[in-house]
Design a protein around this motif. Structure first.
Motif, PDB file in Angstrom:
ATOM      1  N   ASN A   1       0.799  -1.216   0.000  1.00  0.00           N
ATOM      2  CA  ASN A   1       0.000   0.000   0.000  1.00  0.00           C
ATOM      3  C   ASN A   1       0.838   1.275   0.000  1.00  0.00           C
ATOM      4  OD1 ASN A   1      -2.371  -1.487   0.016  1.00  0.00           O
ATOM      5  ND2 ASN A   1      -2.527  -1.477   2.248  1.00  0.00           N
ATOM      6  N   LYS A   2       2.133   1.124  -0.208  1.00  0.00           N
ATOM      7  CA  LYS A   2       3.033   2.262  -0.152  1.00  0.00           C
ATOM      8  C   LYS A   2       3.615   2.579  -1.515  1.00  0.00           C
ATOM      9  CE  LYS A   2       3.036   2.654   4.404  1.00  0.00           C
ATOM     10  NZ  LYS A   2       2.509   3.882   5.086  1.00  0.00           N
ATOM     11  N   ALA A   3       3.663   3.865  -1.828  1.00  0.00           N
ATOM     12  CA  ALA A   3       4.508   4.274  -2.935  1.00  0.00           C
ATOM     13  C   ALA A   3       5.966   4.038  -2.550  1.00  0.00           C
ATOM     14  CB  ALA A   3       4.281   5.742  -3.270  1.00  0.00           C
TER      15      ALA A   3
ATOM     16  N   GLY B   1       3.695   8.612  -5.084  1.00  0.00           N
ATOM     17  CA  GLY B   1       5.144   8.681  -4.998  1.00  0.00           C
ATOM     18  C   GLY B   1       5.635  10.105  -5.098  1.00  0.00           C
ATOM     19  N   SER B   2       5.826  10.731  -3.960  1.00  0.00           N
ATOM     20  CA  SER B   2       6.271  12.106  -3.921  1.00  0.00           C
ATOM     21  C   SER B   2       7.722  12.222  -4.372  1.00  0.00           C
ATOM     22  CB  SER B   2       6.120  12.664  -2.506  1.00  0.00           C
ATOM     23  OG  SER B   2       6.650  13.969  -2.412  1.00  0.00           O
ATOM     24  N   HIS B   3       8.079  13.411  -4.864  1.00  0.00           N
ATOM     25  CA  HIS B   3       9.462  13.735  -5.183  1.00  0.00           C
ATOM     26  C   HIS B   3      10.200  14.310  -3.980  1.00  0.00           C
ATOM     27  CE1 HIS B   3       8.757  14.119  -9.818  1.00  0.00           C
ATOM     28  NE2 HIS B   3       8.145  13.081  -9.296  1.00  0.00           N
TER      29      HIS B   3
ATOM     30  N   SER C   1      11.788  14.090  -0.335  1.00  0.00           N
ATOM     31  CA  SER C   1      12.351  13.047   0.504  1.00  0.00           C
ATOM     32  C   SER C   1      11.721  13.005   1.893  1.00  0.00           C
ATOM     33  CB  SER C   1      13.870  13.207   0.624  1.00  0.00           C
ATOM     34  OG  SER C   1      14.211  14.438   1.215  1.00  0.00           O
ATOM     35  N   ASP C   2      11.239  14.147   2.381  1.00  0.00           N
ATOM     36  CA  ASP C   2      10.673  14.158   3.725  1.00  0.00           C
ATOM     37  C   ASP C   2       9.293  13.521   3.791  1.00  0.00           C
ATOM     38  OD1 ASP C   2       9.786  17.736   3.954  1.00  0.00           O
ATOM     39  OD2 ASP C   2       9.223  16.184   2.530  1.00  0.00           O
ATOM     40  N   ARG C   3       8.741  13.107   2.666  1.00  0.00           N
ATOM     41  CA  ARG C   3       7.485  12.370   2.651  1.00  0.00           C
ATOM     42  C   ARG C   3       7.695  10.873   2.889  1.00  0.00           C
ATOM     43  NH1 ARG C   3       3.016  14.884   0.249  1.00  0.00           N
ATOM     44  NH2 ARG C   3       3.228  17.158   0.526  1.00  0.00           N
ATOM     45  N   TYR C   4       8.935  10.446   2.963  1.00  0.00           N
ATOM     46  CA  TYR C   4       9.279   9.031   3.127  1.00  0.00           C
ATOM     47  C   TYR C   4       9.823   8.791   4.524  1.00  0.00           C
ATOM     48  CZ  TYR C   4       8.705   8.850  -1.901  1.00  0.00           C
ATOM     49  OH  TYR C   4       8.184   8.933  -3.179  1.00  0.00           O
ATOM     50  N   ASP C   5       9.331   7.754   5.167  1.00  0.00           N
ATOM     51  CA  ASP C   5       9.727   7.501   6.551  1.00  0.00           C
ATOM     52  C   ASP C   5      10.471   6.194   6.759  1.00  0.00           C
ATOM     53  OD1 ASP C   5       6.464   6.467   7.951  1.00  0.00           O
ATOM     54  OD2 ASP C   5       7.580   5.800   6.192  1.00  0.00           O
ATOM     55  N   ASP C   6      10.645   5.404   5.720  1.00  0.00           N
ATOM     56  CA  ASP C   6      11.437   4.191   5.804  1.00  0.00           C
ATOM     57  C   ASP C   6      12.479   4.200   4.701  1.00  0.00           C
ATOM     58  OD1 ASP C   6       8.457   2.766   6.784  1.00  0.00           O
ATOM     59  OD2 ASP C   6      10.254   2.557   8.006  1.00  0.00           O
ATOM     60  N   TRP C   7      13.724   3.996   5.084  1.00  0.00           N
ATOM     61  CA  TRP C   7      14.857   4.097   4.164  1.00  0.00           C
ATOM     62  C   TRP C   7      15.793   2.918   4.303  1.00  0.00           C
ATOM     63  CZ3 TRP C   7      15.587   8.276   0.802  1.00  0.00           C
ATOM     64  CH2 TRP C   7      14.708   9.347   0.984  1.00  0.00           C
TER      65      TRP C   7
END
Length: 126
Positions: free
Chosen positions: A31-33, A106-108, A110-116
């Motif tokens: 369910n994740k981009a 899928g945002s451009h 980086s702060d929209r992503y919480d798992d790296w």
């Protein structure tokens, strides 16, 4: 929290190809981009490519458009980045990431992503 592990990086000559893979574990990322970012020494992390939660929408930064292809396999909880026509300026550590929100495109940003992931080194020689 999901764990992401990249693989497939290495040293390649200009014009060559690599395929990066990112395996997610702990939780499904269906369910994740998902996205790929890259970071060269002394530079900020930059967006490379993203794929929506459904896989129906992809987006690319202008420098890689036409050369890179992002894909996902939700049966394996993985995302891939096929890189063709590599250039020296593609040299960077490549990171995969999962977007914080569900059902995103899928945002451009980086702060929209919480798992790296921890990243995989790609070096393109001239």
């Amino acid at each position: 929290q999901v764990q992401l592990v990249e693989s497939g990086g290495g040293l390649v000559q200009a014009g060559g190809s690599l395929m990066l893979s990112c395996a997610a574990s702990g939780r499904t990322v269906s369910n994740k981009a998902l996205a790929w970012f890259r970071q060269a020494p002394g530079m900020e992390r930059e967006f490379v490519a993203a794929i929506s939660f459904s896989g129906g929408t992809t987006s690319y930064s202008n420098p890689v458009k036409g050369r890179f292809t992002i894909s996902r396999d939700d049966t394996k909880n993985t995302v891939h980045l096929q890189m063709n026509g590599l250039k020296p300026e593609d040299t960077a550590v490549y990171y995969c990431a999962a977007e914080a929100l569900d059902f995103g495109l899928g945002s451009h940003w980086s702060d929209r992503y919480d798992d790296w992931g921890q990243g995989t080194q790609v070096t393109v020689s001239s």
